[in-house]
Scaffold this motif. Sequence first.
Motif, PDB file in Angstrom:
ATOM      1  N   ASN A 195       0.786  -1.266  -0.181  1.00  0.00           N
ATOM      2  CA  ASN A 195       0.164  -0.033  -0.228  1.00  0.00           C
ATOM      3  C   ASN A 195       1.011   1.255   0.097  1.00  0.00           C
ATOM      4  OD1 ASN A 195      -2.562  -1.070   0.020  1.00  0.00           O
ATOM      5  ND2 ASN A 195      -2.448  -1.712   2.166  1.00  0.00           N
ATOM      6  N   LEU A 196       2.170   1.339  -0.072  1.00  0.00           N
ATOM      7  CA  LEU A 196       2.922   2.243   0.060  1.00  0.00           C
ATOM      8  C   LEU A 196       3.822   2.668  -1.360  1.00  0.00           C
ATOM      9  CD1 LEU A 196       4.983   1.312   3.144  1.00  0.00           C
ATOM     10  CD2 LEU A 196       2.872   2.816   3.142  1.00  0.00           C
ATOM     11  N   ILE A 197       3.986   3.968  -1.246  1.00  0.00           N
ATOM     12  CA  ILE A 197       4.789   4.572  -2.360  1.00  0.00           C
ATOM     13  C   ILE A 197       6.068   4.927  -2.099  1.00  0.00           C
ATOM     14  CG2 ILE A 197       4.637   6.265  -4.207  1.00  0.00           C
ATOM     15  CD1 ILE A 197       1.787   6.705  -3.842  1.00  0.00           C
ATOM     16  N   ILE A 203      17.409  15.420  -5.477  1.00  0.00           N
ATOM     17  CA  ILE A 203      17.813  16.570  -4.990  1.00  0.00           C
ATOM     18  C   ILE A 203      16.730  17.301  -4.000  1.00  0.00           C
ATOM     19  CG2 ILE A 203      19.891  17.287  -6.345  1.00  0.00           C
ATOM     20  CD1 ILE A 203      17.844  19.573  -7.391  1.00  0.00           C
ATOM     21  N   THR A 204      17.129  18.290  -3.007  1.00  0.00           N
ATOM     22  CA  THR A 204      16.006  19.339  -2.257  1.00  0.00           C
ATOM     23  C   THR A 204      16.406  20.454  -2.565  1.00  0.00           C
ATOM     24  OG1 THR A 204      17.512  19.213  -0.359  1.00  0.00           O
ATOM     25  CG2 THR A 204      15.711  17.678  -0.367  1.00  0.00           C
ATOM     26  N   ASP A 205      17.572  20.946  -3.182  1.00  0.00           N
ATOM     27  CA  ASP A 205      18.012  22.285  -3.220  1.00  0.00           C
ATOM     28  C   ASP A 205      18.913  22.342  -4.649  1.00  0.00           C
ATOM     29  OD1 ASP A 205      18.258  25.046  -2.581  1.00  0.00           O
ATOM     30  OD2 ASP A 205      19.908  24.559  -1.208  1.00  0.00           O
ATOM     31  N   LYS A 206      20.182  22.004  -4.585  1.00  0.00           N
ATOM     32  CA  LYS A 206      20.989  22.410  -5.576  1.00  0.00           C
ATOM     33  C   LYS A 206      21.635  20.991  -6.143  1.00  0.00           C
ATOM     34  CE  LYS A 206      22.323  26.641  -2.988  1.00  0.00           C
ATOM     35  NZ  LYS A 206      23.554  27.226  -2.364  1.00  0.00           N
ATOM     36  N   TRP A 207      21.775  21.215  -7.470  1.00  0.00           N
ATOM     37  CA  TRP A 207      22.272  20.108  -8.250  1.00  0.00           C
ATOM     38  C   TRP A 207      23.776  19.993  -8.256  1.00  0.00           C
ATOM     39  CZ3 TRP A 207      19.528  16.534 -10.594  1.00  0.00           C
ATOM     40  CH2 TRP A 207      17.800  16.863 -10.584  1.00  0.00           C
ATOM     41  N   ASP A 208      24.561  21.106  -7.829  1.00  0.00           N
ATOM     42  CA  ASP A 208      25.967  20.888  -7.626  1.00  0.00           C
ATOM     43  C   ASP A 208      26.609  20.498  -6.573  1.00  0.00           C
ATOM     44  OD1 ASP A 208      25.394  23.114  -6.490  1.00  0.00           O
ATOM     45  OD2 ASP A 208      26.610  24.535  -7.392  1.00  0.00           O
ATOM     46  N   THR A 209      25.697  19.875  -5.625  1.00  0.00           N
ATOM     47  CA  THR A 209      26.310  19.471  -4.317  1.00  0.00           C
ATOM     48  C   THR A 209      25.558  18.132  -4.037  1.00  0.00           C
ATOM     49  OG1 THR A 209      24.522  20.592  -2.956  1.00  0.00           O
ATOM     50  CG2 THR A 209      26.891  21.824  -3.232  1.00  0.00           C
ATOM     51  N   PHE A 210      26.059  17.169  -3.136  1.00  0.00           N
ATOM     52  CA  PHE A 210      25.381  15.898  -2.906  1.00  0.00           C
ATOM     53  C   PHE A 210      24.296  16.184  -2.023  1.00  0.00           C
ATOM     54  CE2 PHE A 210      29.673  13.950  -3.304  1.00  0.00           C
ATOM     55  CZ  PHE A 210      29.541  13.277  -4.444  1.00  0.00           C
ATOM     56  N   ASP A 211      23.084  15.616  -2.335  1.00  0.00           N
ATOM     57  CA  ASP A 211      21.736  15.856  -1.536  1.00  0.00           C
ATOM     58  C   ASP A 211      20.981  14.753  -1.806  1.00  0.00           C
ATOM     59  OD1 ASP A 211      19.561  16.955  -0.704  1.00  0.00           O
ATOM     60  OD2 ASP A 211      19.689  18.834  -2.046  1.00  0.00           O
ATOM     61  N   GLY A 212      19.933  14.801  -1.369  1.00  0.00           N
ATOM     62  CA  GLY A 212      18.745  13.715  -1.633  1.00  0.00           C
ATOM     63  C   GLY A 212      18.402  12.676  -0.301  1.00  0.00           C
ATOM     64  N   MET A 213      17.170  12.102  -0.822  1.00  0.00           N
ATOM     65  CA  MET A 213      16.876  11.220   0.378  1.00  0.00           C
ATOM     66  C   MET A 213      15.922  10.385  -0.176  1.00  0.00           C
ATOM     67  SD  MET A 213      14.425  13.985   2.379  1.00  0.00           S
ATOM     68  CE  MET A 213      15.989  15.088   2.240  1.00  0.00           C
ATOM     69  N   LEU A 214      15.268   9.441   0.588  1.00  0.00           N
ATOM     70  CA  LEU A 214      14.153   8.561   0.025  1.00  0.00           C
ATOM     71  C   LEU A 214      12.877   8.954   0.882  1.00  0.00           C
ATOM     72  CD1 LEU A 214      15.576   5.073   0.368  1.00  0.00           C
ATOM     73  CD2 LEU A 214      16.041   6.822  -1.435  1.00  0.00           C
ATOM     74  N   ALA A 215      11.872   8.740   0.209  1.00  0.00           N
ATOM     75  CA  ALA A 215      10.578   9.074   0.805  1.00  0.00           C
ATOM     76  C   ALA A 215       9.578   8.001   0.705  1.00  0.00           C
ATOM     77  CB  ALA A 215       9.915  10.289   0.229  1.00  0.00           C
ATOM     78  N   VAL A 216       8.642   8.031   1.656  1.00  0.00           N
ATOM     79  CA  VAL A 216       7.863   6.792   1.806  1.00  0.00           C
ATOM     80  C   VAL A 216       6.495   7.462   2.032  1.00  0.00           C
ATOM     81  CG1 VAL A 216       7.160   4.497   2.766  1.00  0.00           C
ATOM     82  CG2 VAL A 216       9.611   5.065   2.759  1.00  0.00           C
ATOM     83  N   LEU A 217       5.364   7.264   1.036  1.00  0.00           N
ATOM     84  CA  LEU A 217       3.964   7.939   1.386  1.00  0.00           C
ATOM     85  C   LEU A 217       2.980   6.506   1.641  1.00  0.00           C
ATOM     86  CD1 LEU A 217       5.631  10.072  -0.383  1.00  0.00           C
ATOM     87  CD2 LEU A 217       3.190  10.239  -1.457  1.00  0.00           C
ATOM     88  N   ASP A 218       2.203   6.758   2.512  1.00  0.00           N
ATOM     89  CA  ASP A 218       1.106   6.064   2.749  1.00  0.00           C
ATOM     90  C   ASP A 218      -0.071   5.887   1.723  1.00  0.00           C
ATOM     91  OD1 ASP A 218      -0.585   7.936   3.264  1.00  0.00           O
ATOM     92  OD2 ASP A 218      -0.408   7.659   5.398  1.00  0.00           O
ATOM     93  N   GLN A 219      -1.225   5.270   2.003  1.00  0.00           N
ATOM     94  CA  GLN A 219      -2.073   5.279   0.888  1.00  0.00           C
ATOM     95  C   GLN A 219      -3.048   6.323   0.862  1.00  0.00           C
ATOM     96  OE1 GLN A 219      -1.789   3.273   3.779  1.00  0.00           O
ATOM     97  NE2 GLN A 219      -3.508   2.644   4.751  1.00  0.00           N
ATOM     98  N   ASN A 220      -2.739   7.302   1.828  1.00  0.00           N
ATOM     99  CA  ASN A 220      -3.560   8.726   1.754  1.00  0.00           C
ATOM    100  C   ASN A 220      -2.320   9.768   1.035  1.00  0.00           C
ATOM    101  OD1 ASN A 220      -5.897   7.581   2.957  1.00  0.00           O
ATOM    102  ND2 ASN A 220      -4.999   7.714   4.744  1.00  0.00           N
ATOM    103  N   ASN A 221      -1.440   9.281   0.548  1.00  0.00           N
ATOM    104  CA  ASN A 221      -0.299  10.195  -0.192  1.00  0.00           C
ATOM    105  C   ASN A 221       0.262  11.183   0.856  1.00  0.00           C
ATOM    106  OD1 ASN A 221      -1.154   9.150  -2.760  1.00  0.00           O
ATOM    107  ND2 ASN A 221      -2.618  10.543  -2.650  1.00  0.00           N
TER     108      ASN A 221
END
Length: 281
Positions: A195-197, A203-221
């Motif tokens: 049931n998860l996405i 990235i969250t901000d800039k392309w020229d530095t290391f960045d980023g994470m994972l995200a998990v959404l429930d069935q209600n987004n």
Amino acid sequence: MVLDKNQRLIMTTTHSKNNILIYDRSGKVLEAWGTEFPGAHGLTIVEEGSEEFLFITDPKANKVCKTDLKGKILMTFTTPKEIADYEKPGEFKPTETTVAPNGDLYIADGYGKDFIIQYDAQGNYIRHFGGHGKGDNQFDCAHGITLDNRNPQNPSLLITSRSANEFKRFTLDGQYLETISLPGCFICRPVIKGNLIYFAVIITDKWDTFDGMLAVLDQNNKVISLPGGSQPSYKDGALVPPVYDQKTFLNPHDVCVDNDENLYIPQWNSNKTYPLKLIRV
């Protein structure tokens, strides 16, 4: 990265000698093949009868190829002649695909015109929709697409609008349904398990530095977890833009979920680091 029915991990790369790497779940390379996809990008696996096949997108070579698991090319999709907006072959830069239960193929032209192009299982053009823009039924970098069949009676298409930090949902015949706003999240592609996405935030901000994470959404987004980022929170019903933890990931580009719900994360422009594995605890 995708998982085949033998629990092997299959990943695209842009290396000049091997565009596809196949790992076991411990990280051992089992096979490597492909030199026809210099810009190998999106990867979809589909089961037809007892066999499995891959759809490989290559925005650099302006094509999508269907192959078997040994790399034999069975079908190639190039610039769609049915769409007048494509004035030059190089304007078609597909990034991802998904396949409907009836075999229809949907190609997301995420680095090109931002159209979603639908073909039948034999490769015949059916329709296209979307396109670049700010309207409800348009995209700003349609980078990822998947079939959401969590409601089997009413399956839909979940499509990334990466530069707008949004998902958009459409019917299988291209009718707009809803927008899911995810501020601060430059979304690669949605991956649905149970049931998860799941998705990688490159990235969250800039392309020229290391960045980023994972995200998990429930069935209600709703975002319920941000591995590699801050604790998810909402204010006045809107997601508070997440903050990178400065250590876990180096521009994650995808996430693959195995049958034990372990996560595998290939990364982009990350100093040639190996994919990472997160073990469910």
